[in-house]
Each structure stands twice: as C-alpha cells, then as structure tokens.
Motif scaffolding. Structure first.
Motif, PDB file in Angstrom:
ATOM      1  N   LYS A  70       0.825  -1.211   0.000  1.00 55.06           N
ATOM      2  CA  LYS A  70       0.000   0.000   0.000  1.00 55.06           C
ATOM      3  C   LYS A  70       0.856   1.257   0.000  1.00 55.06           C
ATOM      4  O   LYS A  70       0.596   2.202  -0.750  1.00 55.06           O
ATOM      5  CB  LYS A  70      -0.936  -0.019   1.203  1.00 55.06           C
ATOM      6  N   SER A  71       1.880   1.298   0.845  1.00 52.23           N
ATOM      7  CA  SER A  71       2.755   2.478   0.882  1.00 52.23           C
ATOM      8  C   SER A  71       3.596   2.571  -0.380  1.00 52.23           C
ATOM      9  O   SER A  71       3.943   3.662  -0.838  1.00 52.23           O
ATOM     10  CB  SER A  71       3.665   2.428   2.117  1.00 52.23           C
ATOM     11  N   TRP A  72       3.939   1.419  -0.973  1.00 52.95           N
ATOM     12  CA  TRP A  72       4.686   1.424  -2.215  1.00 52.95           C
ATOM     13  C   TRP A  72       3.914   2.161  -3.302  1.00 52.95           C
ATOM     14  O   TRP A  72       4.466   3.007  -4.005  1.00 52.95           O
ATOM     15  CB  TRP A  72       4.942  -0.008  -2.688  1.00 52.95           C
ATOM     16  N   THR A  73       2.633   1.839  -3.428  1.00 54.59           N
ATOM     17  CA  THR A  73       1.825   2.445  -4.485  1.00 54.59           C
ATOM     18  C   THR A  73       1.746   3.951  -4.314  1.00 54.59           C
ATOM     19  O   THR A  73       1.922   4.711  -5.265  1.00 54.59           O
ATOM     20  CB  THR A  73       0.408   1.842  -4.488  1.00 54.59           C
ATOM     21  N   ARG A  74       1.486   4.394  -3.107  1.00 52.02           N
ATOM     22  CA  ARG A  74       1.361   5.824  -2.870  1.00 52.02           C
ATOM     23  C   ARG A  74       2.663   6.567  -3.165  1.00 52.02           C
ATOM     24  O   ARG A  74       2.662   7.613  -3.823  1.00 52.02           O
ATOM     25  CB  ARG A  74       0.948   6.086  -1.419  1.00 52.02           C
ATOM     26  N   CYS A  75       3.765   6.041  -2.677  1.00 49.16           N
ATOM     27  CA  CYS A  75       5.035   6.756  -2.802  1.00 49.16           C
ATOM     28  C   CYS A  75       5.709   6.564  -4.157  1.00 49.16           C
ATOM     29  O   CYS A  75       6.578   7.355  -4.534  1.00 49.16           O
ATOM     30  CB  CYS A  75       5.979   6.339  -1.677  1.00 49.16           C
TER      31      CYS A  75
END
Length: 309
Positions: A70-75
C-alpha cells in the motif's frame, strides 16, 4: 547480435520485441513468480532463491510476491508522493508543479512557460518523460498523442511490479531543472535506504531518457567506490561532493523511516536538494549494473517484512 538485427532487420526486430513483451505481460498477469524466475535467470544466469533470499534482488523479488504494498503504491506515484513528502515536513524540497491532467488534450500549452517537463506519474527507469526546452519548437499534436498513448500503457507487468498497477495514470507538468554547466543532464543522487538508515549513494549522470545513462557508487562520506558498479555501466569521471549531501542523507532517512527498503532520489539545484522520487523496485528489482558482492552486501541490510500473501 541484438544490435545487428535491430539495425539491419528493423521490422523483424520489432515483431520479435512485441512477441517478447506480450510473453512477459502474460506471465506478469497470471504467473508472476514464473516471470521473476525467468528474469532473474536471464539477468544473472542462475536460479533465484525465493525460499531463503539473500541478496537485495532476491529480497525485492520476495517482497513483490508477498509484502504489503500500500505504501509502495502511494510513494511510487510521482504525484501522490508529493503529499507524503509534505506530511514529512519536507514540502520545501518539492519541484514546482504547473499542473496535472487526466488526458493530454486538457493541457493548455499557452499557459505553460517556455521550458517545462511533462511526464506520467507512473513511469519509471527514465521513461515517459518529455523535456521541453523551447516551447516555440514544440509539436503539440505529436506530444499529445504520445502522452495519451503512455496513459493507456499497462504498467507493472513487465518485471512484475504490482504497486505500479494500482496507480491512477496522470500527466504531470513541472518546472524544468537546469543541469550543471558542462553536464548534458541533471545529476541524480539516489540513496539506498533501509527503514530510515541510509546506506550509500547510487549516482547517475549523462542521461539520455530512454537511451543511456552512466552510473557510479559513493559512500555516505562521498568516497568513490568503482568496484560496486560493473565496468560496462560505470562512468570514468569522479564527481565532487554535492554541497547538500548532508541534507539529502537526513531527508532520505526521514522519508524512508518505516519502509524496509526504498531508494530515495534527489537533485541538487543551487546548492539545495530537490526531491526526485521514491523507488521500491529499482531496475525492476534486477540490479544488473552492480557487482554481486555489492548486491549481497545490500541484502544483509534488508529485514524482510511479514508476508501477507
């Protein structure tokens, strides 16, 4: 052989390329582990160890298959990451944004300055970027067609980078950053980070987008480490220490805190750091430009997260 076929039999080369890309896309859709094994064998000429991964490439591959992204996609989203950077108190490092567009036909080129950059928010590896240095010479029709074609691309399947698949495609217009005198492109300072701990600097110069780039590796005290980069990719020039190196290291630590592994990228403009992007799977996760000893060393610093799938 590849260069010979591309030069002398371009149509045949194009057909083979399309077949190969379709094969990779099919595997990425339905058999991601198989695709990862194929790529690793192709790049490193040996089987990947996914049961007890050791080097950084094996561990990135494991995370692509099993970790929470999830954090990968956002960042990894070049637009959404701006909000993340602001939340971390580093909004002053962001490049000036002129606009975002869901379709290239929305772009009002008259309102943009003489120099600017257009890119998609989900592109990687220096792809999907258009640098406009003189707007008067711009073929707007061709640019619009190219950008709209990029928006339709299926991103994330070629090397199986599933975090890119979840990004809603956008076009970004931002300020053109001027390279240093004597340089053909911006100098990229890319920091390998492990949960807030900055390890080393992967440095890029002489970039021609989509064509070529030179690499080198530096320690955090800016000692050149040529043995970390394979000779075919290595630049012969030793660059001076950037004025804002300490700030880049500090900011990279802040942005990478809580993330098992990420590469945080910066430019230096007038002695100050300008945020570039955050990359979770550099080189698709297959870092074929580094020595195997260095890949093993990087792997020792990555503590794998708990598997969720």
């Amino acid at each position: 052989m590849r260069a010979f076929v591309k030069t002398h039999f371009p149509l045949f080369f194009t057909s083979l390329h399309r077949i190969r890309e379709s094969y990779y896309s099919f595997l990425g859709h339905y058999f991601p582990e198989k695709l990862i094994r194929v790529w690793y064998k192709t790049v490193f000429h040996k089987e990947i160890n996914l049961d007890t991964p050791n080097n950084i490439c094996e561990k990135i591959a494991w995370m692509k298959l099993h970790a929470d992204m999830k954090s990968w996609t956002r960042c990894a989203d070049k637009y959404e990451v701006r909000k993340y950077v602001e939340e971390k108190g580093l909004g002053s490092t962001l490049n000036e944004l002129y606009g975002t567009y869901e379709n290239a036909d929305e772009i009002d080129f008259e309102k943009l300055p003489e120099q600017f950059v257009l890119k998609t928010n989900n592109g990687g590896g220096g792809n999907n970027v258009i640098i406009i240095k003189l707007k008067a010479e711009l073929d707007t029709k061709k640019v619009v067609e190219l950008l709209n074609a990029w928006l339709k691309q299926k991103i994330g399947y070629r090397w199986y980078e599933p975090h890119y698949k979840e990004i809603t495609p956008l076009i970004i217009a931002e300020k053109y950053l001027q390279p240093e005198p004597g340089e053909t492109s911006l100098l990229d300072y890319k920091f390998y980070c492990f949960d807030g701990k900055v390890h080393s600097v992967f440095f890029c110069s002489d970039r021609e987008f989509g064509e070529s780039v030179h690499y080198s590796t530096y320690s955090l005290d800016w000692q050149y480490m040529p043995e970390k980069t394979l000779p075919k990719y290595r630049t012969n020039k030793v660059y001076p220490k950037p004025k804002s190196l300490d700030k880049m290291i500090e900011y990279s630590s802040i942005l990478s805190k809580g993330i098992p592994f990420v590469r945080v990228d910066w430019y230096e403009i007038e002695g100050k750091p300008v945020f570039g992007e955050m990359t979770f799977t550099p080189g698709g996760g297959f870092l074929n430009f580094h020595s195997m000893d260095y890949l093993e060393d990087l792997g020792t610093h990555l503590t794998l997260p708990q598997a969720i799938r």
